[in-house]
Design a protein around this motif. Structure first.
Motif, PDB file in Angstrom:
ATOM      1  N   ASP A 203     -10.575  -4.312   2.078  1.00 48.85           N
ATOM      2  CA  ASP A 203      -9.784  -5.272   2.852  1.00 48.85           C
ATOM      3  C   ASP A 203     -10.276  -6.691   2.572  1.00 48.85           C
ATOM      4  O   ASP A 203     -11.484  -6.956   2.633  1.00 48.85           O
ATOM      5  CB  ASP A 203      -9.929  -4.951   4.345  1.00 48.85           C
ATOM      6  CG  ASP A 203      -8.877  -5.600   5.215  1.00 48.85           C
ATOM      7  OD1 ASP A 203      -8.217  -6.551   4.756  1.00 48.85           O
ATOM      8  OD2 ASP A 203      -8.722  -5.169   6.377  1.00 48.85           O
ATOM      9  N   LEU A 204      -9.336  -7.595   2.272  1.00 48.64           N
ATOM     10  CA  LEU A 204      -9.676  -9.008   2.065  1.00 48.64           C
ATOM     11  C   LEU A 204      -9.606  -9.804   3.369  1.00 48.64           C
ATOM     12  O   LEU A 204      -9.515 -11.031   3.349  1.00 48.64           O
ATOM     13  CB  LEU A 204      -8.737  -9.624   1.029  1.00 48.64           C
ATOM     14  CG  LEU A 204      -8.793  -9.026  -0.379  1.00 48.64           C
ATOM     15  CD1 LEU A 204      -7.831  -9.756  -1.313  1.00 48.64           C
ATOM     16  CD2 LEU A 204     -10.212  -9.074  -0.945  1.00 48.64           C
TER      17      LEU A 204
ATOM     18  N   LEU B  96      -6.405  -2.889  -2.569  1.00 44.57           N
ATOM     19  CA  LEU B  96      -6.768  -3.982  -1.659  1.00 44.57           C
ATOM     20  C   LEU B  96      -5.649  -4.214  -0.654  1.00 44.57           C
ATOM     21  O   LEU B  96      -4.473  -4.296  -1.019  1.00 44.57           O
ATOM     22  CB  LEU B  96      -7.020  -5.285  -2.436  1.00 44.57           C
ATOM     23  CG  LEU B  96      -8.233  -5.315  -3.366  1.00 44.57           C
ATOM     24  CD1 LEU B  96      -8.313  -6.662  -4.065  1.00 44.57           C
ATOM     25  CD2 LEU B  96      -9.530  -5.032  -2.612  1.00 44.57           C
ATOM     26  N   MET B  97      -6.036  -4.317   0.615  1.00 42.75           N
ATOM     27  CA  MET B  97      -5.120  -4.709   1.662  1.00 42.75           C
ATOM     28  C   MET B  97      -5.588  -6.063   2.211  1.00 42.75           C
ATOM     29  O   MET B  97      -6.644  -6.568   1.836  1.00 42.75           O
ATOM     30  CB  MET B  97      -5.095  -3.660   2.779  1.00 42.75           C
ATOM     31  CG  MET B  97      -6.421  -3.497   3.483  1.00 42.75           C
ATOM     32  SD  MET B  97      -6.465  -2.107   4.647  1.00 42.75           S
ATOM     33  CE  MET B  97      -5.066  -2.490   5.673  1.00 42.75           C
ATOM     34  N   TRP B  98      -4.782  -6.632   3.095  1.00 37.90           N
ATOM     35  CA  TRP B  98      -5.144  -7.938   3.657  1.00 37.90           C
ATOM     36  C   TRP B  98      -4.686  -8.007   5.107  1.00 37.90           C
ATOM     37  O   TRP B  98      -3.511  -8.215   5.372  1.00 37.90           O
ATOM     38  CB  TRP B  98      -4.511  -9.057   2.829  1.00 37.90           C
ATOM     39  CG  TRP B  98      -4.804 -10.448   3.305  1.00 37.90           C
ATOM     40  CD1 TRP B  98      -5.846 -10.869   4.096  1.00 37.90           C
ATOM     41  CD2 TRP B  98      -4.041 -11.623   3.013  1.00 37.90           C
ATOM     42  NE1 TRP B  98      -5.776 -12.216   4.308  1.00 37.90           N
ATOM     43  CE2 TRP B  98      -4.683 -12.711   3.651  1.00 37.90           C
ATOM     44  CE3 TRP B  98      -2.890 -11.859   2.267  1.00 37.90           C
ATOM     45  CZ2 TRP B  98      -4.186 -14.012   3.571  1.00 37.90           C
ATOM     46  CZ3 TRP B  98      -2.405 -13.149   2.191  1.00 37.90           C
ATOM     47  CH2 TRP B  98      -3.050 -14.211   2.826  1.00 37.90           C
ATOM     48  N   HIS B  99      -5.608  -7.779   6.039  1.00 35.09           N
ATOM     49  CA  HIS B  99      -5.333  -8.067   7.444  1.00 35.09           C
ATOM     50  C   HIS B  99      -5.358  -9.590   7.591  1.00 35.09           C
ATOM     51  O   HIS B  99      -6.391 -10.196   7.848  1.00 35.09           O
ATOM     52  CB  HIS B  99      -6.384  -7.417   8.353  1.00 35.09           C
ATOM     53  CG  HIS B  99      -6.120  -5.976   8.669  1.00 35.09           C
ATOM     54  ND1 HIS B  99      -6.686  -4.945   7.950  1.00 35.09           N
ATOM     55  CD2 HIS B  99      -5.342  -5.391   9.613  1.00 35.09           C
ATOM     56  CE1 HIS B  99      -6.277  -3.786   8.446  1.00 35.09           C
ATOM     57  NE2 HIS B  99      -5.463  -4.025   9.459  1.00 35.09           N
ATOM     58  N   TRP B 100      -4.223 -10.173   7.411  1.00 38.10           N
ATOM     59  CA  TRP B 100      -4.068 -11.630   7.323  1.00 38.10           C
ATOM     60  C   TRP B 100      -4.165 -12.241   8.723  1.00 38.10           C
ATOM     61  O   TRP B 100      -3.230 -12.158   9.511  1.00 38.10           O
ATOM     62  CB  TRP B 100      -2.717 -11.926   6.682  1.00 38.10           C
ATOM     63  CG  TRP B 100      -2.404 -13.352   6.381  1.00 38.10           C
ATOM     64  CD1 TRP B 100      -3.105 -14.473   6.737  1.00 38.10           C
ATOM     65  CD2 TRP B 100      -1.268 -13.823   5.635  1.00 38.10           C
ATOM     66  NE1 TRP B 100      -2.490 -15.595   6.272  1.00 38.10           N
ATOM     67  CE2 TRP B 100      -1.354 -15.232   5.594  1.00 38.10           C
ATOM     68  CE3 TRP B 100      -0.192 -13.197   5.015  1.00 38.10           C
ATOM     69  CZ2 TRP B 100      -0.398 -16.018   4.945  1.00 38.10           C
ATOM     70  CZ3 TRP B 100       0.751 -13.975   4.373  1.00 38.10           C
ATOM     71  CH2 TRP B 100       0.647 -15.365   4.338  1.00 38.10           C
ATOM     72  N   ASN B 101      -5.319 -12.846   9.010  1.00 40.31           N
ATOM     73  CA  ASN B 101      -5.435 -13.585  10.268  1.00 40.31           C
ATOM     74  C   ASN B 101      -4.423 -14.714  10.255  1.00 40.31           C
ATOM     75  O   ASN B 101      -4.306 -15.434   9.252  1.00 40.31           O
ATOM     76  CB  ASN B 101      -6.848 -14.160  10.419  1.00 40.31           C
ATOM     77  CG  ASN B 101      -7.522 -13.732  11.692  1.00 40.31           C
ATOM     78  OD1 ASN B 101      -7.568 -12.542  12.002  1.00 40.31           O
ATOM     79  ND2 ASN B 101      -8.049 -14.675  12.443  1.00 40.31           N
TER      80      ASN B 101
ATOM     81  N   ILE C  11      -6.415 -16.334  -1.032  1.00 40.40           N
ATOM     82  CA  ILE C  11      -6.496 -14.938  -1.470  1.00 40.40           C
ATOM     83  C   ILE C  11      -6.303 -14.838  -2.981  1.00 40.40           C
ATOM     84  O   ILE C  11      -6.908 -13.983  -3.646  1.00 40.40           O
ATOM     85  CB  ILE C  11      -5.458 -14.096  -0.716  1.00 40.40           C
ATOM     86  CG1 ILE C  11      -5.827 -14.029   0.762  1.00 40.40           C
ATOM     87  CG2 ILE C  11      -5.342 -12.700  -1.303  1.00 40.40           C
ATOM     88  CD1 ILE C  11      -7.206 -13.465   1.063  1.00 40.40           C
ATOM     89  N   ALA C  12      -5.485 -15.727  -3.549  1.00 40.01           N
ATOM     90  CA  ALA C  12      -5.288 -15.730  -5.003  1.00 40.01           C
ATOM     91  C   ALA C  12      -6.608 -15.967  -5.729  1.00 40.01           C
ATOM     92  O   ALA C  12      -6.848 -15.382  -6.794  1.00 40.01           O
ATOM     93  CB  ALA C  12      -4.266 -16.793  -5.382  1.00 40.01           C
TER      94      ALA C  12
END
Length: 583
Positions: free
Chosen positions: A223-224, A260-265, A314-315
């Motif tokens: 996770d990012l 990869l996933m991203w729990h984007w705050n 994230i990039a």
């Protein structure tokens, strides 16, 4: 006629709980007799004739079959129990229902096997939904429908004999036409396995699997989350950095697969109030006032610029994977249709627009071509939330259900729309899937990944862990082939009157050990020169061949440490540079 009689017996007058119907011996006798005469046909059971607990029979909503329908599923203990006499076999379970108050989750049980599904909202009358495939015993079987989300009505159930079918493989074509060779190689491998093997994965706790089973997941899912700028502002440190994830992928023979996933705050507007709306929960809808629909409506606004700022952050991390030649199963904006994350809180329209913005920003603006785009549904695939075939390579399902569930209904909800078009995977789950049920019900997920921590993967019995990760149809890391294709470059040599094409092939990338094997074909008679440099441009080796044979194969030493190296191959008039990774 016999089938009609059996169905009539099934629809007997409701009886008190536990009381055996007077016609049970006749029921069993006719069931055995019918099974001996002909293959079983569909069995329909009216809901109003079942065993009712906390629910009632009604007839005000038009369009039902039979004499009424069951309503009142609104308390936790409410349920409907139906007893079905059937020949043994595999059946498709369908429910007739009405859900006038929105989409509703349903929980149910067939004998000892639990299941869950989503019922789409109905606007008039009744409709049907498939709940999956189930094995019925010879004779009596019990089907129980629980409250689930409640506030839906049940008209009947229908059991139809069925058979297991394998999924159709999709084309080996990624949505990004400029995808890197390694990314294409990984996707080709995934397609090749689809329908015959399941690739093992694990969210975060990859070391735990190795410790308990002696096997390592083929896919490490990470996770990012802590690279979200609104978390960085609070001083977060990633639990596992991008560099560490890359090391996990590249270790050994460098064949580990990364998801990869991203729990984007949320970029801003965090509520940050105790006890359950603190800043670190800022990806949840209830912990932020960030309104994605309003932001997308004004692309000149400061908040829209913050969206781009976060994507750019994230990039930077994803570029590290591209530089290391590590493809990524990229799973952003997951579970949007559930509404519990801010990116899905305003409906399907804003979600799909945000997906397209993210795709364009990463693919075209940042030139990231190592991403395999995975759209993640919840436990049911909903077409109105799907971003579109041109933006999605794989569809994942995040399913948290009882450990006895075979998940065939969840699988079918995606296959109905995607079979032959997209791979379908079990991207998150709360329990280990059963290989026997995968084979028995044909739910050939591309891969699976159990969620992290003591409530999920560490709650699984160790014997079950070992059984799953050593199953012959579950692929672990040690069983992965070199899915990266040999790198072959055609070089047009125009230094002579008749131009010739000579091919340079890198045999294995990442390299095995401290050497890289390079093959040159078609440079016959030319003077060949090989130059090896490290990532800083330091020259490590020069090797020359005065008169090349038709095929030249050379093992070229790399530097002493892990990293990226470059091999320049040239003739008198042309040259080509290869990039090689040493794990």
């Amino acid at each position: 006629m016999i089938s009609d009689l059996l169905n009539t017996l099934n629809r007997a007058i409701p009886r008190p709980k536990g009381e055996i119907p007077f016609f049970l011996p006749i029921w069993l006798a006719f069931g055995l007799f019918a099974g001996a005469l002909a293959a079983p046909g569909p069995i329909k059971v009216e809901a109003e004739l079942g065993e009712l607990a906390g629910v009632q029979v009604a007839s005000t909503n038009p369009g039902f079959s039979g004499t009424g329908y069951v309503t009142g599923l609104d308390n936790e203990t409410d349920k409907l129990t139906l007893t079905v006499n059937a020949p043994a076999g595999l059946y498709e379970l369908t429910i007739g229902y009405a859900a006038p108050y929105g989409d509703k989750g349903i929980d149910f049980q067939v004998n000892t096997e639990r299941g869950s599904a989503m019922l789409k909202q109905t606007f008039t009358g009744f409709t049907t939904a498939g709940l999956g495939k189930f094995l019925l015993n010879e004779g009596l079987n019990t089907i129980t429908i629980y409250r689930g989300w409640g506030y839906y009505d049940i008209d009947y159930i229908l059991l139809t004999p069925t058979a297991v079918s394998l999924p159709t493989k999709p084309p080996k074509t990624l949505v990004d036409a400029q995808a890197t060779p390694s990314t294409k190689g990984l996707f080709t491998y995934l397609v090749d396995q689809y329908g015959s093997k399941v690739i093992s994965g694990q969210q975060d706790d990859v070391e735990y699997i190795l410790e308990k089973t002696g096997k390592e997941p083929a896919i490490g899912s990470f996770d990012l989350i802590d690279y979200s700028p609104s978390r960085v502002q609070f001083g977060t440190t990633p639990q596992r950095s991008s560099e560490d994830i890359i090391k996990w992928a590249r270790k050994g023979e460098g064949r580990g697969i990364i998801s990869l996933m991203w729990h984007w705050n949320a970029p801003t507007d965090l509520i940050n109030q105790a006890p359950d709306k603190l800043w670190w929960r800022g990806f949840y809808t209830d912990a932020t006032t960030f309104d994605i629909a309003a932001v997308l409506a004004d692309k000149q606004s400061e908040r829209y610029q913050l969206i781009l700022r976060d994507i750019d952050a994230i990039a930077l991390e994803l570029k590290k994977f591209q530089a290391a030649d590590v493809p990524v199963l990229w799973r952003p904006l997951h579970e949007a249709s559930g509404g519990w994350f801010w990116w899905g809180a305003k409906g399907a329209g804003p979600l799909k627009e945000l997906w397209r913005i993210l795709y364009d920003r990463l693919t075209n603006h940042h030139q990231l071509h190592n991403l395999i785009w995975v759209y993640t549904a919840t436990d049911t695939f909903k077409t109105d939330w799907y971003p579109g075939d041109q933006y999605v390579d794989i569809v994942g399902m995040d399913i948290y259900t009882n450990s006895t569930a075979n998940m065939s209904g969840n699988w079918a909800s995606a296959q109905a729309q995607l079979n032959g078009k997209k791979l379908v995977t079990l991207s998150e789950t709360g329990n280990l899937p059963s290989p026997d049920k995968i084979r028995g019900f044909g739910t050939w997920w591309s891969w699976f990944a159990v969620w992290t921590g003591t409530d999920y993967i560490k709650k699984q019995p160790v014997d079950l862990l070992k059984a799953v990760f050593t199953d012959t149809d579950v692929i672990t890391r040690d069983e992965l082939p070199d899915w990266r294709p040999p790198l072959t470059l055609g070089v047009q040599d125009g230094g002579q009157a008749n131009t010739t094409l000579w091919l340079v092939t890198l045999l294995g990338n990442p390299a095995t050990g401290d050497k890289a094997d390079v093959r040159v074909r078609g440079a016959t008679g030319s003077r060949l020169k090989f130059v090896v440099t490290d990532a800083k441009g330091n020259q490590l080796l020069t090797k020359e061949i005065e008169h090349a044979a038709d095929v030249e194969t050379h093992s070229l030493p790399l530097g002493k440490g892990a990293g990226v190296y470059f091999i320049r191959v040239s003739t008198q008039t042309e040259s080509q540079t290869l990039k090689v990774v040493r794990p």
